[in-house]
Motif scaffolding. Sequence first.
Motif, PDB file in Angstrom:
ATOM      1  N   ILE A   1      62.193  35.207  52.804  1.00  0.00           N
ATOM      2  CA  ILE A   1      61.205  34.252  52.293  1.00  0.00           C
ATOM      3  C   ILE A   1      60.011  35.038  51.784  1.00  0.00           C
ATOM      4  O   ILE A   1      59.340  35.735  52.560  1.00  0.00           O
ATOM      5  CB  ILE A   1      60.777  33.251  53.377  1.00  0.00           C
ATOM      6  CG1 ILE A   1      61.995  32.463  53.879  1.00  0.00           C
ATOM      7  CG2 ILE A   1      59.700  32.321  52.827  1.00  0.00           C
ATOM      8  CD1 ILE A   1      61.668  31.508  54.995  1.00  0.00           C
ATOM      9  N   LEU A   2      59.789  34.940  50.490  1.00  0.00           N
ATOM     10  CA  LEU A   2      58.683  35.672  49.886  1.00  0.00           C
ATOM     11  C   LEU A   2      57.417  34.825  49.937  1.00  0.00           C
ATOM     12  O   LEU A   2      57.457  33.604  49.727  1.00  0.00           O
ATOM     13  CB  LEU A   2      59.006  36.023  48.431  1.00  0.00           C
ATOM     14  CG  LEU A   2      60.234  36.909  48.222  1.00  0.00           C
ATOM     15  CD1 LEU A   2      60.490  37.102  46.733  1.00  0.00           C
ATOM     16  CD2 LEU A   2      60.040  38.251  48.911  1.00  0.00           C
ATOM     17  N   PRO A   3      56.299  35.448  50.203  1.00  0.00           N
ATOM     18  CA  PRO A   3      55.040  34.683  50.207  1.00  0.00           C
ATOM     19  C   PRO A   3      54.696  34.220  48.804  1.00  0.00           C
ATOM     20  O   PRO A   3      55.065  34.861  47.817  1.00  0.00           O
ATOM     21  CB  PRO A   3      54.020  35.695  50.729  1.00  0.00           C
ATOM     22  CG  PRO A   3      54.593  37.021  50.374  1.00  0.00           C
ATOM     23  CD  PRO A   3      56.090  36.857  50.495  1.00  0.00           C
ATOM     24  N   PRO A   4      54.019  33.098  48.654  1.00  0.00           N
ATOM     25  CA  PRO A   4      53.636  32.615  47.312  1.00  0.00           C
ATOM     26  C   PRO A   4      52.709  33.604  46.625  1.00  0.00           C
ATOM     27  O   PRO A   4      51.895  34.264  47.276  1.00  0.00           O
ATOM     28  CB  PRO A   4      52.933  31.282  47.598  1.00  0.00           C
ATOM     29  CG  PRO A   4      52.472  31.386  49.014  1.00  0.00           C
ATOM     30  CD  PRO A   4      53.491  32.229  49.726  1.00  0.00           C
ATOM     31  N   LEU A   5      52.886  33.690  45.324  1.00  0.00           N
ATOM     32  CA  LEU A   5      52.036  34.584  44.550  1.00  0.00           C
ATOM     33  C   LEU A   5      50.598  34.076  44.542  1.00  0.00           C
ATOM     34  O   LEU A   5      50.339  32.878  44.379  1.00  0.00           O
ATOM     35  CB  LEU A   5      52.553  34.688  43.106  1.00  0.00           C
ATOM     36  CG  LEU A   5      53.956  35.301  42.930  1.00  0.00           C
ATOM     37  CD1 LEU A   5      54.358  35.235  41.468  1.00  0.00           C
ATOM     38  CD2 LEU A   5      53.973  36.742  43.435  1.00  0.00           C
ATOM     39  N   ALA A   6      49.709  34.994  44.769  1.00  0.00           N
ATOM     40  CA  ALA A   6      48.294  34.620  44.778  1.00  0.00           C
ATOM     41  C   ALA A   6      47.836  34.294  43.363  1.00  0.00           C
ATOM     42  O   ALA A   6      48.142  35.019  42.412  1.00  0.00           O
ATOM     43  CB  ALA A   6      47.461  35.755  45.366  1.00  0.00           C
ATOM     44  N   LYS A   7      47.113  33.199  43.231  1.00  0.00           N
ATOM     45  CA  LYS A   7      46.596  32.817  41.931  1.00  0.00           C
ATOM     46  C   LYS A   7      45.486  33.778  41.520  1.00  0.00           C
ATOM     47  O   LYS A   7      44.698  34.219  42.362  1.00  0.00           O
ATOM     48  CB  LYS A   7      46.046  31.380  41.968  1.00  0.00           C
ATOM     49  CG  LYS A   7      47.097  30.333  42.186  1.00  0.00           C
ATOM     50  CD  LYS A   7      46.471  28.948  42.144  1.00  0.00           C
ATOM     51  CE  LYS A   7      47.524  27.861  42.332  1.00  0.00           C
ATOM     52  NZ  LYS A   7      46.929  26.500  42.287  1.00  0.00           N
ATOM     53  N   PRO A   8      45.438  34.155  40.254  1.00  0.00           N
ATOM     54  CA  PRO A   8      44.357  35.047  39.822  1.00  0.00           C
ATOM     55  C   PRO A   8      43.006  34.382  40.034  1.00  0.00           C
ATOM     56  O   PRO A   8      42.826  33.195  39.754  1.00  0.00           O
ATOM     57  CB  PRO A   8      44.650  35.265  38.320  1.00  0.00           C
ATOM     58  CG  PRO A   8      45.530  34.127  37.916  1.00  0.00           C
ATOM     59  CD  PRO A   8      46.322  33.761  39.137  1.00  0.00           C
ATOM     60  N   LYS A   9      42.099  35.158  40.541  1.00  0.00           N
ATOM     61  CA  LYS A   9      40.778  34.621  40.855  1.00  0.00           C
ATOM     62  C   LYS A   9      39.923  34.594  39.600  1.00  0.00           C
ATOM     63  O   LYS A   9      39.759  35.607  38.906  1.00  0.00           O
ATOM     64  CB  LYS A   9      40.121  35.483  41.935  1.00  0.00           C
ATOM     65  CG  LYS A   9      38.840  34.887  42.487  1.00  0.00           C
ATOM     66  CD  LYS A   9      38.286  35.729  43.623  1.00  0.00           C
ATOM     67  CE  LYS A   9      37.024  35.107  44.183  1.00  0.00           C
ATOM     68  NZ  LYS A   9      36.464  35.936  45.293  1.00  0.00           N
ATOM     69  N   ARG A  10      39.380  33.446  39.317  1.00  0.00           N
ATOM     70  CA  ARG A  10      38.521  33.312  38.137  1.00  0.00           C
ATOM     71  C   ARG A  10      37.194  34.023  38.396  1.00  0.00           C
ATOM     72  O   ARG A  10      36.672  33.984  39.508  1.00  0.00           O
ATOM     73  CB  ARG A  10      38.247  31.843  37.834  1.00  0.00           C
ATOM     74  CG  ARG A  10      39.427  31.080  37.271  1.00  0.00           C
ATOM     75  CD  ARG A  10      39.037  29.629  37.055  1.00  0.00           C
ATOM     76  NE  ARG A  10      40.084  28.864  36.413  1.00  0.00           N
ATOM     77  CZ  ARG A  10      40.232  28.738  35.101  1.00  0.00           C
ATOM     78  NH1 ARG A  10      39.372  29.329  34.294  1.00  0.00           N
ATOM     79  NH2 ARG A  10      41.217  28.021  34.599  1.00  0.00           N
ATOM     80  N   PRO A  11      36.625  34.633  37.368  1.00  0.00           N
ATOM     81  CA  PRO A  11      35.309  35.253  37.546  1.00  0.00           C
ATOM     82  C   PRO A  11      34.233  34.201  37.759  1.00  0.00           C
ATOM     83  O   PRO A  11      34.221  33.171  37.080  1.00  0.00           O
ATOM     84  CB  PRO A  11      35.097  36.024  36.242  1.00  0.00           C
ATOM     85  CG  PRO A  11      36.012  35.384  35.250  1.00  0.00           C
ATOM     86  CD  PRO A  11      37.178  34.873  36.021  1.00  0.00           C
ATOM     87  N   THR A  12      33.376  34.456  38.711  1.00  0.00           N
ATOM     88  CA  THR A  12      32.260  33.534  38.989  1.00  0.00           C
ATOM     89  C   THR A  12      30.910  34.185  38.757  1.00  0.00           C
ATOM     90  O   THR A  12      29.928  33.497  38.512  1.00  0.00           O
ATOM     91  CB  THR A  12      32.342  33.025  40.432  1.00  0.00           C
ATOM     92  OG1 THR A  12      32.359  34.157  41.334  1.00  0.00           O
ATOM     93  CG2 THR A  12      33.593  32.188  40.653  1.00  0.00           C
ATOM     94  N   GLU A  13      30.858  35.528  38.849  1.00  0.00           N
ATOM     95  CA  GLU A  13      29.619  36.250  38.612  1.00  0.00           C
ATOM     96  C   GLU A  13      29.527  36.618  37.137  1.00  0.00           C
ATOM     97  O   GLU A  13      30.517  37.005  36.511  1.00  0.00           O
ATOM     98  CB  GLU A  13      29.544  37.513  39.470  1.00  0.00           C
ATOM     99  CG  GLU A  13      29.551  37.235  40.966  1.00  0.00           C
ATOM    100  CD  GLU A  13      28.342  36.419  41.413  1.00  0.00           C
ATOM    101  OE1 GLU A  13      27.261  36.595  40.800  1.00  0.00           O
ATOM    102  OE2 GLU A  13      28.472  35.615  42.354  1.00  0.00           O
ATOM    103  N   PHE A  14      28.338  36.477  36.600  1.00  0.00           N
ATOM    104  CA  PHE A  14      28.151  36.735  35.175  1.00  0.00           C
ATOM    105  C   PHE A  14      28.470  38.180  34.828  1.00  0.00           C
ATOM    106  O   PHE A  14      28.108  39.114  35.539  1.00  0.00           O
ATOM    107  CB  PHE A  14      26.716  36.423  34.748  1.00  0.00           C
ATOM    108  CG  PHE A  14      26.425  36.777  33.323  1.00  0.00           C
ATOM    109  CD1 PHE A  14      26.865  35.979  32.294  1.00  0.00           C
ATOM    110  CD2 PHE A  14      25.734  37.949  33.011  1.00  0.00           C
ATOM    111  CE1 PHE A  14      26.617  36.311  30.963  1.00  0.00           C
ATOM    112  CE2 PHE A  14      25.475  38.282  31.692  1.00  0.00           C
ATOM    113  CZ  PHE A  14      25.918  37.457  30.661  1.00  0.00           C
TER     114      PHE A  14
END
Length: 280
Positions: free
Chosen positions: A6-19
């Motif tokens: 059982i493979l762990p779910p792929l982590a969603k790419p983190k959106r940039p929040t800092e300018f």
Amino acid sequence: MTEPEILPPLAKPKRPTEFADEIFDIVCERMTEGEGLREICSDPQMPSKTTFLRWVEKDDGRQRRYQLAREALMDHYADQIRAIAWDDSNDTVKREGKPDLCNHEWINRSRLKVDTLKFLMAKLHPKRYGDKTELLTAAAPEQGSTMQIGWKTPVRVIVYPMLRSDGTLIRQDSPDYEEAIEKAAREASARGLKDVEIGTDLEGIIKPPPPSQITYQPEPLPHDLSPEDWSLLTEVINLIRRTIPTDSNAVPETIFSVIRQALLMHFRCVEIEGNAADAA
């Protein structure tokens, strides 16, 4: 028998929040190339639309860069309108052995695209693509509103909507608006005037001038008619008056066409082709 891994779910790419200037420039460049902000911010590698607009709000320089990118996007829309309007490749439906048909669905869809783009351009870049009358009346003072400016001699200022040199409206809540009024009042007071007008009177811009009236200019009667000619002319006029009903709206061309037809048929046995077809 081994159990499946059982493979762990792929982590969603983190959106940039800092300018970051690099990301901000990428968004502006993509807008310049014709992508809307919503489309760009749907990219997982880009900030959300809320985050990006928060970046814009916090800095005047970013607001200017974003405004320029949005104006470039409107110019891209203008290019799209030209491409859509000039594309007639699908205006007709080809049918083997039968006449071509007009592709109304394609034409109506093209018209809808053009109207939608024009609406967006007028709302998002009104200085260049907005309606002139709408720009003048939006947030403008009441036509001919007055105010008293008093120093030694009170001056009554009649205020109309004021425009900058580039044609944009000076809003009432801006410092330029109050400064322009005070300047006009000071100049009027120095000249000893009690009233002064400032701005542009919209009455002459919004209301079109009345249509020009076309008057009937009859041709002058000839002066070289012989007595016999005058007698014949009088008889024709009396014949017309006795024959045509008084409430008839027939124009002179119609009346003389009937007379000419009767004369040709009586003396030359000739019938005018157009009248014969009408009679048939």
